[in-house]
Every structure is written in C-alpha cells, then in structure tokens.
Design an enzyme around this catalytic site. Structure first.
Site: not given
Length: 406
Positions: A128, A132, A135
């Site tokens: 990714c 975040c 996650c």
C-alpha cells in the site's frame, strides 16, 4: 423446509397433532388436517430421522403449512401450539402459516458443512502507498499471484457458489498501475458472469483512463475515507505526498457517475474522528452505502510484538461507537459494523488464496484453495454465515439492479 444431512429431527407438528418422526413421512397422506406439510429432499438436502436416513421426494397436501424442526438433543415436544403461534427451535422460530400466506421455509445449517462462499474479499496484495495507523491487513509480504493463477482460483470460487467478489489490499491499484485488478474485474464480470464485482481502494492511484477501459465491468467502487478534515486524515496516515484525500474523493464520485459505477464509502471510526459530524458531507456525496467500521485490533497485523502497526491508540469503546452512530442515524445509507459484527462475518482470501480465520483475534490461514480446493479450505475460514446475513452482508449488489440515476 430445507434439511441438511447432519440434522436429526424428532417431531413434525400439525395444527391437530404431533407425530414422532419415526415413520411419520410414511403416514403423511393419512393425516387429516388442513395443514400443508412440505418436506423437500435432494442429494444436498436430506434428513436423518432418529438415525434413519430419509430419501423420499417431496410431498405436499392441503392448503396450509406448519413445520417444526427439532435438533438432536432438544427436549421432546408433546403438544403443538394453536395455529398462528410460533414454535421455538433453538435460535430459530418457525411460524404456523395462515391460509393464503404462502409457504414458509426454514433453513437449518449443518454444523459440519462447508459454508458457501457467496461473497468473498480477495486481498491479492498487501502492499500500500498509505500508512493508516489502524490498518488490519498490513504489508507483511510483497507476493502477488500470477494473473492466470488468480483467475483459476476465482473460477474455482465461482464453481463453489460465489456471487460477489470484492478486490482489496493493500492498495489494489498499485499492482501494474491498476491493470492487474482491471483484468480481474473484467474476467469476473465478462467470463465468470458474477452478479457483483467490487473494489475497495484509497482512490489515490485511480485514473480516468481506468474507468474508460474497465468501468463497465465494475459494479461498486468503495473509497476509504475516515474524515472530511484533511488534518485528521494526515494524523491517521491516509495521505501520500501533498494530494488532498477529500478533494480526490469528490473527483472519484463524479467519475463513478460518468461511467455508471455505484459509489460507496468506507470509514473506520477511531479515536481521532469519533467526535466528527459527517452528516452533510455524506449526504452531499450520496453513496449507495456508507460502511462505518469500529476500529478493530488483529494480533499480528496492528497489535502485538510481530505487528507492523500499533493500533491501540486508535481504539474506541463500544459506547463511543454507538454515540457516533446515533449522531448519524438519519443518514439512510449508513451500514454500521461493530467489532462483534466484523470479526467472523467476512470471507477473507489472502494473497496466496488462503482463507483467513480471525476467530482467535489473529489471522490464521487455511491451505490455499489452489492446492486443496474451495470446500476443503473454507472449512477452516471461521466464517460465521449467520452473522454475515445479520450484518446485511447480502444486499442489492449488482448495479444492473440498483436503478440508479447516474
């Protein structure tokens, strides 16, 4: 009523009497009452009655139907209730049908049966471009199956009963600049003819050209957006470089309108956005669904010594989550998912096409469906089919059936 091969039944009840099921099927034609007794059997749906396998075909009589299914070990039922009442069967209730109401079918799940992979979430990459902090599917490997192997697995899932596929990650548009997921989307819609094909993405890498090439094959595009305050998105880690996540969200919304793709928003409610009021923004974007998740800890992913994230600081209480939901109760497209609803109600397929069992608070993989087949692998998925249905996992998910004003 539909019965499966692991079920043992003790009683069938009618408005006028209750019969021990031993030999009951043999005397259905002799029952004098106004009830319709309908028992349907097939190779996949058979009944074991006090230890004896039943292979008779369906029999229907009269103008009403009443049925009582009683699992093995339950107390014997001696008196049927009056017409119009309810029979309690564990967690099931089978209603006495009134004249003209039509037939009522009761589904009794097998304890040892492999669940049907109706809706599958295929996380074909863990990579990714966002970071975040909460996650729960992190970049622990960089592996991605070859395209043809991924297609082979998807065809196996379709053969096993899959109706909906959702591609996720990681970020699915990282692989081959979106070509990999685009080809899978086209394959699933055009060749497998699945009713629903969807993607979950952070949206940062999607280009108009992708919609031009693959948009017609995609039913739903879900974009992750946790806040409409860009400072909060930065705090969470949902940003790359100087690109504004919220501005990009609006651009993608418009492209979905232009290319007839249903638009959905996913939000993870956590310590940094739990007090936010998103009513106006969500109503303005008008998604077909707004999935609101409570921040979830998964050991080995965002919690524990071997995790790549430390999500403890993002966690909120059930009460905090309920307050957020109450603040947005007038948003008609809101679909809330607490930790309890999330944990076991998703069929998650990882980058090796292994089902991930989250029942023990961490992701424990099955063997790959490519090696052992779907039915053998899915038995180790920990999938709670009842919770899947309870949380609204099955809905109108084909854009052809949505009747949207594009």
């Amino acid at each position: 009523m539909y019965l499966k091969s692991s079920d043992f039944l003790t009683w069938v009840a009618f408005p006028c009497k209750a019969l021990n099921l031993t030999g009951a099927l043999k005397c259905l034609t002799k029952v004098q009452c106004s009830a319709v007794i309908q028992v349907q059997f097939s190779p996949c749906y058979t009944s074991l009655t006090t230890g004896a396998k039943v292979t008779e075909t369906s029999h229907t009589e009269g103008s009403q139907m009443l049925d009582l299914l009683k699992p093995r070990g339950a107390p014997t039922c001696s008196q049927p209730r009056a017409a119009g009442g309810f029979w309690s069967v564990g967690t099931l209730q089978s209603r006495v049908g009134q004249a003209g109401e039509g037939k009522h079918r009761v589904s009794v799940p097998r304890d040892d049966a492999a669940p049907t992979p109706t809706s599958v979430n295929y996380h074909f990459t863990r990579q990714c471009n966002y970071k975040c902090g909460f996650c729960f599917h992190t970049a622990k490997t960089s592996f991605v199956l070859p395209l043809e192997e991924a297609k082979r697995g998807l065809a196996m899932l379709k053969e096993g009963g899959m109706e909906k596929i959702n591609f996720s990650g990681g970020e699915p548009f990282l692989q081959d600049r979106g070509e990999f997921v685009g080809k899978l989307v086209q394959f699933c819609k055009q060749e497998l003819e699945l009713p629903s094909v969807s993607i979950v993405s952070n949206g940062s890498l999607i280009r108009r050209q992708w919609f031009e090439k693959y948009g017609e094959y995609l039913d739903i595009l879900a974009i992750s957006c946790d806040s409409f305050d860009e400072d909060v998105n930065v705090l969470i880690g949902r940003r790359q470089g100087k690109k504004n996540h919220v501005e990009n969200l609006h651009k993608l919304r418009q492209w979905c309108r232009e290319y007839a793709v249903a638009f959905k928003i996913n939000s993870v409610i956590n310590r940094f956005n739990v007090e936010e009021d998103m009513n106006e923004q969500i109503k303005a974007l008008n998604p077909v669904r707004w999935k609101v998740f409570q921040c979830l800890l998964i050991e080995g992913e965002n919690s524990g010594e071997d995790a790549l994230r430390e999500a403890e600081k993002f966690v909120i209480s059930d009460e905090d989550f309920d307050r957020f939901l109450d603040r947005h109760k007038n948003v008609s497209c809101l679909v809330p998912e607490s930790n309890q609803k999330m944990r076991d109600s998703y069929l998650i397929l990882d980058e090796y096409m292994r089902f991930l069992n989250c029942r023990n608070g961490r992701k424990e993989p099955s063997k790959s469906i490519l090696d052992v087949g779907v039915e053998a692998a899915i038995k180790f998925s920990g999938f709670d089919e009842k919770m899947f249905l309870k949380r609204g996992g099955k809905y109108v998910w084909s854009k052809a059936d949505m009747k949207l004003d594009w």
